[in-house]
Design an enzyme around this catalytic site. Structure first.
Site, PDB file in Angstrom:
ATOM      1  N   LYS A  89      38.746 -11.852 108.756  1.00  0.00           N
ATOM      2  CA  LYS A  89      38.797 -11.257 110.108  1.00  0.00           C
ATOM      3  C   LYS A  89      39.543 -12.195 111.052  1.00  0.00           C
ATOM      4  O   LYS A  89      40.407 -11.765 111.827  1.00  0.00           O
ATOM      5  CB  LYS A  89      37.380 -11.039 110.634  1.00  0.00           C
ATOM      6  CG  LYS A  89      37.316 -10.813 112.142  1.00  0.00           C
ATOM      7  CD  LYS A  89      35.906 -10.682 112.685  1.00  0.00           C
ATOM      8  CE  LYS A  89      35.276 -11.960 113.054  1.00  0.00           C
ATOM      9  NZ  LYS A  89      35.616 -12.502 114.377  1.00  0.00           N
ATOM     10  N   ASN A  90      39.241 -13.488 110.974  1.00  0.00           N
ATOM     11  CA  ASN A  90      39.801 -14.434 111.952  1.00  0.00           C
ATOM     12  C   ASN A  90      41.248 -14.819 111.662  1.00  0.00           C
ATOM     13  O   ASN A  90      41.837 -15.600 112.406  1.00  0.00           O
ATOM     14  CB  ASN A  90      38.907 -15.667 112.071  1.00  0.00           C
ATOM     15  CG  ASN A  90      37.591 -15.309 112.726  1.00  0.00           C
ATOM     16  OD1 ASN A  90      37.455 -14.217 113.301  1.00  0.00           O
ATOM     17  ND2 ASN A  90      36.619 -16.185 112.626  1.00  0.00           N
TER      18      ASN A  90
ATOM     19  N   CYS B   1      30.981 -13.891 125.648  1.00  0.00           N
ATOM     20  CA  CYS B   1      30.161 -13.102 124.716  1.00  0.00           C
ATOM     21  C   CYS B   1      28.825 -13.815 124.593  1.00  0.00           C
ATOM     22  O   CYS B   1      28.588 -14.828 125.265  1.00  0.00           O
ATOM     23  CB  CYS B   1      30.860 -12.973 123.364  1.00  0.00           C
ATOM     24  SG  CYS B   1      30.928 -14.518 122.487  1.00  0.00           S
TER      25      CYS B   1
ATOM     26  N   ARG C 289      33.365 -18.683 126.628  1.00  0.00           N
ATOM     27  CA  ARG C 289      34.665 -18.455 125.990  1.00  0.00           C
ATOM     28  C   ARG C 289      35.831 -18.532 126.982  1.00  0.00           C
ATOM     29  O   ARG C 289      36.584 -17.581 127.172  1.00  0.00           O
ATOM     30  CB  ARG C 289      34.688 -17.118 125.248  1.00  0.00           C
ATOM     31  CG  ARG C 289      33.502 -16.816 124.371  1.00  0.00           C
ATOM     32  CD  ARG C 289      33.352 -17.676 123.148  1.00  0.00           C
ATOM     33  NE  ARG C 289      34.366 -17.519 122.148  1.00  0.00           N
ATOM     34  CZ  ARG C 289      34.315 -16.648 121.141  1.00  0.00           C
ATOM     35  NH1 ARG C 289      33.300 -15.832 121.053  1.00  0.00           N
ATOM     36  NH2 ARG C 289      35.280 -16.585 120.261  1.00  0.00           N
TER      37      ARG C 289
ATOM     38  N   ASP D  41      30.903 -20.917 112.288  1.00  0.00           N
ATOM     39  CA  ASP D  41      30.673 -19.528 111.867  1.00  0.00           C
ATOM     40  C   ASP D  41      29.739 -19.427 110.677  1.00  0.00           C
ATOM     41  O   ASP D  41      29.391 -18.316 110.276  1.00  0.00           O
ATOM     42  CB  ASP D  41      32.010 -18.838 111.533  1.00  0.00           C
ATOM     43  CG  ASP D  41      32.828 -18.647 112.780  1.00  0.00           C
ATOM     44  OD1 ASP D  41      34.036 -18.375 112.658  1.00  0.00           O
ATOM     45  OD2 ASP D  41      32.276 -18.801 113.894  1.00  0.00           O
TER      46      ASP D  41
ATOM     47  N   ARG E  94      31.644  -5.292 113.108  1.00  0.00           N
ATOM     48  CA  ARG E  94      32.865  -5.828 113.738  1.00  0.00           C
ATOM     49  C   ARG E  94      33.563  -6.788 112.778  1.00  0.00           C
ATOM     50  O   ARG E  94      34.777  -6.863 112.744  1.00  0.00           O
ATOM     51  CB  ARG E  94      32.494  -6.584 115.010  1.00  0.00           C
ATOM     52  CG  ARG E  94      31.954  -5.735 116.108  1.00  0.00           C
ATOM     53  CD  ARG E  94      31.947  -6.480 117.403  1.00  0.00           C
ATOM     54  NE  ARG E  94      33.238  -7.119 117.644  1.00  0.00           N
ATOM     55  CZ  ARG E  94      33.523  -7.732 118.791  1.00  0.00           C
ATOM     56  NH1 ARG E  94      32.635  -7.806 119.746  1.00  0.00           N
ATOM     57  NH2 ARG E  94      34.694  -8.279 118.974  1.00  0.00           N
TER      58      ARG E  94
HETATM   59  C1  EPZ Z   1      37.843 -18.531 116.833  1.00  0.00           C
HETATM   60  O1  EPZ Z   1      37.425 -18.255 118.158  1.00  0.00           O
HETATM   61  C2  EPZ Z   1      37.101 -17.544 115.954  1.00  0.00           C
HETATM   62  N1  EPZ Z   1      37.461 -16.183 116.331  1.00  0.00           N
HETATM   63  C3  EPZ Z   1      35.588 -17.742 116.112  1.00  0.00           C
HETATM   64  O2  EPZ Z   1      34.945 -16.846 115.204  1.00  0.00           O
HETATM   65  C4  EPZ Z   1      35.256 -19.170 115.689  1.00  0.00           C
HETATM   66  O3  EPZ Z   1      33.869 -19.398 115.868  1.00  0.00           O
HETATM   67  C5  EPZ Z   1      36.052 -20.149 116.571  1.00  0.00           C
HETATM   68  O4  EPZ Z   1      37.473 -19.860 116.432  1.00  0.00           O
HETATM   69  C6  EPZ Z   1      35.820 -21.600 116.172  1.00  0.00           C
HETATM   70  O5  EPZ Z   1      36.166 -21.791 114.831  1.00  0.00           O
HETATM   71  C7  EPZ Z   1      38.678 -15.685 115.961  1.00  0.00           C
HETATM   72  O6  EPZ Z   1      39.484 -16.379 115.357  1.00  0.00           O
HETATM   73  C8  EPZ Z   1      38.947 -14.260 116.309  1.00  0.00           C
HETATM   74  P1  EPZ Z   1      37.996 -21.767 119.951  1.00  0.00           P
HETATM   75  P2  EPZ Z   1      38.178 -18.990 119.397  1.00  0.00           P
HETATM   76  O7  EPZ Z   1      39.048 -21.494 120.945  1.00  0.00           O
HETATM   77  O8  EPZ Z   1      39.607 -19.158 119.094  1.00  0.00           O
HETATM   78  C9  EPZ Z   1      36.159 -23.680 123.818  1.00  0.00           C
HETATM   79  C10 EPZ Z   1      33.315 -15.322 114.486  1.00  0.00           C
HETATM   80  O9  EPZ Z   1      32.079 -15.286 114.436  1.00  0.00           O
HETATM   81  N2  EPZ Z   1      37.420 -23.275 124.473  1.00  0.00           N
HETATM   82  O10 EPZ Z   1      38.294 -22.675 118.795  1.00  0.00           O
HETATM   83  O11 EPZ Z   1      37.794 -18.292 120.642  1.00  0.00           O
HETATM   84  C11 EPZ Z   1      35.295 -22.477 123.477  1.00  0.00           C
HETATM   85  O12 EPZ Z   1      34.534 -22.081 124.608  1.00  0.00           O
HETATM   86  C12 EPZ Z   1      34.009 -15.874 115.718  1.00  0.00           C
HETATM   87  O13 EPZ Z   1      34.083 -14.923 113.568  1.00  0.00           O
HETATM   88  C13 EPZ Z   1      37.676 -23.693 125.782  1.00  0.00           C
HETATM   89  O14 EPZ Z   1      36.873 -24.391 126.397  1.00  0.00           O
HETATM   90  O15 EPZ Z   1      37.453 -20.402 119.343  1.00  0.00           O
HETATM   91  C14 EPZ Z   1      34.445 -22.981 122.368  1.00  0.00           C
HETATM   92  O16 EPZ Z   1      33.353 -23.704 122.914  1.00  0.00           O
HETATM   93  C15 EPZ Z   1      33.029 -16.442 116.728  1.00  0.00           C
HETATM   94  N3  EPZ Z   1      38.820 -23.299 126.370  1.00  0.00           N
HETATM   95  C16 EPZ Z   1      35.373 -23.960 121.625  1.00  0.00           C
HETATM   96  O17 EPZ Z   1      36.427 -24.274 122.542  1.00  0.00           O
HETATM   97  C17 EPZ Z   1      39.757 -22.519 125.729  1.00  0.00           C
HETATM   98  O18 EPZ Z   1      40.812 -22.214 126.326  1.00  0.00           O
HETATM   99  C18 EPZ Z   1      35.988 -23.389 120.367  1.00  0.00           C
HETATM  100  O19 EPZ Z   1      36.694 -22.239 120.731  1.00  0.00           O
HETATM  101  C19 EPZ Z   1      39.479 -22.104 124.410  1.00  0.00           C
HETATM  102  C20 EPZ Z   1      38.315 -22.502 123.801  1.00  0.00           C
END
Ligand code: EPZ
Length: 414
Positions: A22-23, A116, A121, A304, A396
C-alpha cells in the site's frame, strides 16, 4: 459499520502470498502524473486507498483504471492543477500528488491533508523541501497553493527522514533543472520503489535506499510498466499471526531483507524463522519470551508493525517495553487490548506490557489500520469470540486480510 467475528483458539498453518505494498502503490500512482503516455503498475493490492488515489488521478485529468491487480494510466493531455477536497481529506496520502503536479505544470492547489488518529501529520518538511527547490507555497482556506516557474536543483536537508516528504521532494526534483541532493532522506523500501519507477521513466537518481539521494533533473519522463514492491507490513503481520496462534506460516512473494527488523524480534521471541529467496517461514517451537520494541525510521523497527508486535507481547512470557518514536499517538490499540484482558501500563510515552496466560474475546473497535490488524491477531489468540468493529479502517490498507487468515485456518466470520 462493518465488523468481524473472530473465534479464537485455532492454530494457523500453511502458506499465503503477500500482496503489493500500500505504501508504495500510493506514491507510485501519484508519480504517473509526471510521466507522459501510458504507465502500468502491476502487483497492485485491491485496497480502498488505491481506489481513492485512482479517483484522484481521474479528477486530475489522467485516465486510470484498476483491473485484476493492474492499474493502467493514460496521461495523454494536460493534467489539472486542483486536487479535490473530498479526496485529499479522505486519504492524506493524496498529498503525494503535490510534488508531481507542481513539477509537471508549475502550479498545484492541494487541500491540506487532515491529521488522523495516530497523529497531527504535519507537512512542514514537505513544504521546506519544496521551498529549497524554488517552489513557493501559500496556505489559505485549507488549501496549499504551490507555484514554481521552474524547479531548481538544490540541497534539501530533511529535519526528520520523512517517508512522504522524501518521496514528494524526489518526484518534484526529477523534473527540475540541475542537481538536487536530499540529505537525511528516508530509506524505506517503498521510497526505493518510487525511485526505481522514476528511473525507469528516465529520471536520473543515485543513492536510493541510503540517506543521501542525488537527483539530476531531466526535461520529461516517459510512462512505463512497473511492479509494485511486496508489502513488508502485511507479510510481517501474517508472520506474527503464526506466533500468536502457536502455528507455522510461510509467507511468499516477499523481499526478506525488508523484514529484517521484525525477523530479529521474532527470533529473539523464540520463533523458528526460515528465510528463502522470496519467502519466510515462522514456526512456533516453544514458549515465547517478551521482547522490547522501539520504533525507528528504516532500517529500524517499523512503526507500522508496533501495534501487531504489542499484541504478541500481551501473551508472551515476561514484560516488554514498547516505545513509539515516530507518531505521537499510536497506542490506541492498547486501550482496546486491555478490554481483552491484556496487562498494559502506559507511562512517559512507553507501554509496559506484561504477558498474561490467557486473553478473553471481547467487543473492540478499530481506531487505525494497524491497530485493526493487532486486534484481529489478539482475537485469534483469545478464548471465545471477539467482535471487531470499524472494519473500514482495515479495508483501506489490507487486501482481504480476513480471507488470508481463513486460508490459514482462522475461524473468522464477516
Ligand atoms: C508513511 O507516512 C506511511 N504512509 C505510514 O504508514 C508510515 O507509518 C510512515 O510513512 C512512517 O514509516 C504512506 O506511505 C502512505 P512520515 P508519512 O512523513 O509519509 C512527522 C500505515 O499504517 N512529519 O515518515 O506520512 C510525522 O508527523 C501508515 O500504513 C513531520 O513532522 O510518514 C510523523 O511523526 C501510517 N512533518 C513522522 O514525521 C512532515 O512534513 C513520520 O512521518 C512530515 C512528517
Amino acid at each position: 459499520m462493518p465488523r468481524l467475528k473472530v473465534i479464537g483458539g485455532n492454530v494457523l498453518t500453511g502458506e499465503v502470498a503477500a500482496s503489493g505494498a500500500k505504501n508504495a502503490v500510493l506514491p507510485l500512482l501519484a508519480a504517473t502524473l509526471m510521466m507522459d503516455g501510458h504507465s502500468t503498475l502491476t502487483n497492485v493490492p485491491n485496497l480502498m486507498d488505491v481506489n481513492i488515489m485512482i479517483k484522484m488521478l481521474n479528477a486530475l485529468g489522467v485516465r486510470a483504471e484498476y483491473h485484476r491487480g493492474h492499474v493502467k494510466v493514460a496521461n495523454l493531455k494536460k493534467v489539472r492543477h486542483i486536487a479535490p477536497y473530498e479526496l485529499v481529506t479522505a486519504m492524506r496520502a493524496s498529498f503525494f500528488v503535490a510534488g508531481p503536479l507542481v513539477a509537471k505544470t508549475g502550479y498545484a492547489k492541494v487541500p491540506l491533508p487532515g491529521g488522523c488518529s495516530i497523529g497531527s501529520r504535519p507537512i512542514d518538511i514537505h513544504l521546506k523541501g519544496f521551498e529549497c527547490l524554488g517552489i513557493t507555497h501559500k496556505i489559505e482556506h485549507g488549501f496549499v497553493e504551490l507555484r514554481a516557474k521552474k524547479i531548481i536543483g538544490n540541497t534539501v536537508y530533511m529535519d526528520f527522514p520523512s517517508v512522504g516528504a522524501t518521496e514528494n521532494v524526489m518526484m518534484a526534483a526529477s523534473l527540475g533543472e540541475g542537481t538536487t541532493i536530499i540529505e537525511n532522506a528516508a530509506r524505506e523500501p517503498e521510497v526505493w520503489d518510487v525511485g526505481q519507477f522514476l528511473v525507469g521513466a528516465g529520471a536520473r537518481i543515485e543513492g536510493l535506499g541510503t540517506s543521501t539521494i542525488v537527483i539530476e533533473g531531466v526535461p520529461t519522463l516517459q510512462g512505463h510498466e512497473h511492479p509494485t514492491i511486496s508489502d513488508r507490513v502485511e507479510a510481517g503481520t501474517l508472520l506474527i499471526a503464526a506466533a500468536m496462534t502457536k502455528g507455522d506460516i510461510t509467507v511468499t512473494h516477499v523481499v526478506p531483507e525488508h523484514l529484517e527488523p521484525l525477523l530479529q524480534k521474532l527470533k529473539a521471541s523464540g520463533m523458528e524463522i526460515t528465510v528463502n529467496e522470496t519467502s519466510i517461514r515462522a514456526r512456533y517451537v516453544g514458549v515465547l519470551k517478551a521482547v522490547d520494541i522501539e520504533t525507528q525510521p528504516f532500517p529500524g523497527f517499523p512503526t507500522d508493525m508496533q501495534a501487531q508486535m504489542m499484541a504478541l507481547q500481551i501473551i508472551a512470557d515476561g514484560t516488554s517495553v514498547v516505545t513509539e518514536n515516530i507518531f505521537e499517538n499510536r497506542f490506541m490499540h492498547a486501550h482496546e487490548l486491555l478490554r481483552m484482558g491484556a496487562n498494559i501500563r502506559i507511562h512517559n510515552g512507553a507501554a509496559y506490557v506484561t504477558g498474561v496466560p490467557r486473553l478473553s474475546g471481547a467487543e473492540v473497535k478499530i481506531t487505525d489500520l494497524r491497530a485493526g490488524a493487532a486486534l484481529i491477531l489478539a482475537g485469534l489468540a483469545a478464548e471465545g469470540e471477539t467482535i471487531v468493529h470499524g472494519l473500514q479502517h482495515l479495508r483501506r490498507g489490507y487486501d482481504d486480510f480476513p480471507g488470508k487468515l481463513r486460508t490459514l485456518g482462522a475461524h473468522i466470520i464477516e
